[in-house]
Design an enzyme around this catalytic site. Sequence first.
Site, short mmCIF file in Angstrom:
data_model
loop_
_atom_site.label_atom_id
_atom_site.label_comp_id
_atom_site.label_asym_id
_atom_site.label_seq_id
_atom_site.Cartn_x
_atom_site.Cartn_y
_atom_site.Cartn_z
N LEU A 44 -13.86 -3.94 -5.63
CA LEU A 44 -13.04 -3.79 -4.42
C LEU A 44 -11.58 -3.64 -4.82
O LEU A 44 -11.05 -4.50 -5.52
CB LEU A 44 -13.17 -5.05 -3.55
CG LEU A 44 -14.57 -5.35 -3.00
CD1 LEU A 44 -14.65 -6.79 -2.53
CD2 LEU A 44 -14.92 -4.38 -1.87
N HIS A 45 -10.95 -2.57 -4.40
CA HIS A 45 -9.52 -2.45 -4.71
C HIS A 45 -8.72 -1.69 -3.66
O HIS A 45 -7.50 -1.57 -3.77
CB HIS A 45 -9.34 -1.75 -6.06
CG HIS A 45 -9.64 -0.28 -6.01
ND1 HIS A 45 -10.91 0.21 -5.94
CD2 HIS A 45 -8.82 0.78 -5.98
CE1 HIS A 45 -10.88 1.53 -5.89
NE2 HIS A 45 -9.63 1.91 -5.91
#
Length: 371
Positions: free
Chosen positions: A210-211
Amino acid sequence: MAEREVFLVAGARPNFMKVAPILRAMEAAGGSLQPRLVHTGQHYDEGMSDVFFRQLRIPPPFIHLGIGSGTQAAQTAKIMMAFEELLLTRDPKRAAVVVVGDVNSTMACSLAAAKLRIPVAHVEAGLRSFDRAMPEEINRVVTDAVADLLLVSEESGAANLRAEGIPESRMRMVGNVMIDTLTAELETARATKAWSKHGVRERNYVYVTLHRPSNVDDGDKLRRIIGVLNEIAESLPVVFPVHPRTQARLKENDLAKEIAKGIIVTEPLGYHESLSLVDSARLVLTDSGGIQEESSVLGVPCLTLRANTERPATVVHGTNTIVGDDPDAVMPHVREILSGRMKKGGPIPMWDGRAAGRIVAALVEEWEARG
Ligand code: UD1
């Protein structure tokens, strides 16, 4: 035939696996196009940049612009200034630029080149999330508007460009060059057995990355996402390599302490390790574009924590499901997959490991012909 320097731009992590096969195919083709790798330095850490050069055997760049991090405008502007400075030392009639993907380096270098009337080719053209809240969507739209040659990776890309009034003469369907790297490196990736180093068993863990600013920049949302990961970890271990942006937000919001024990938190991983972990996962939960593609090609179920995707081929043909951007929507999908109900997916047209050859053929046709 007179030579033409082709500046191939890479700046951020997802660019490196795209330039590696293009560079090799250009070198193998010989001829008058001379590849010159430009690293903008948008990503600069060992784990975000150097490890990919090593693992993918990318030669040191012709030039490193050393830009580093910054706000959207500051980073874009710095890249434009540094790249323009380089281009101004060249003969515009003997230069060309290839950009890949949708990061700030992609847009910045396209703009700088187009204004100097140096031809630009965009690899991965035409992808659209139709979500202007994503910095990448602005980068895609602007890059495609100024690029001369639009090299398309999936059917939706061509349809989007047509809908924007782009003539067929500017487009070529070449397929997905990321999959060239996946195909070439899969055996080496599998041999790392990266899952074993994290103490989990094959097909018995969930791989999470997740970014996206839309998921991690808001502290409350990030807290809710951690809550979902903790819930998943009650059923299966979770392997979670943390991107520097996410790491910074976890720290700012004092969230690291809320991460449950069943979640194996690691530094960002190299290409081989990450591919091995995708390949052997029971399921993948991500907001990355590249991981949606990799999981589809490897036949691993993928849940995308976003409201949309610019890569609909992974949903239409592959194993990807768009969950939406509400973290509460994740668990029902996870339960379905763990109970054995999942998309099987099938092949995606032209994601066959041979895109780089088609890309170079298109460049030669356009740029050698012009002399
Ligand atoms: C960028 C791309 C995104 C891509 C992602 C993959 C844009 C707009 N975004 O997002 O499309 O999916 O890369 O990683 O181009 N940082 C480090 N070390 C690094 C690089 C960054 O610590 O080597 C930190 C810095 O604090 C920086 C933050 O990460 O401020 C964000 O980096 P940035 O390049 O702005 O965007 P990404 O979120 O990485």
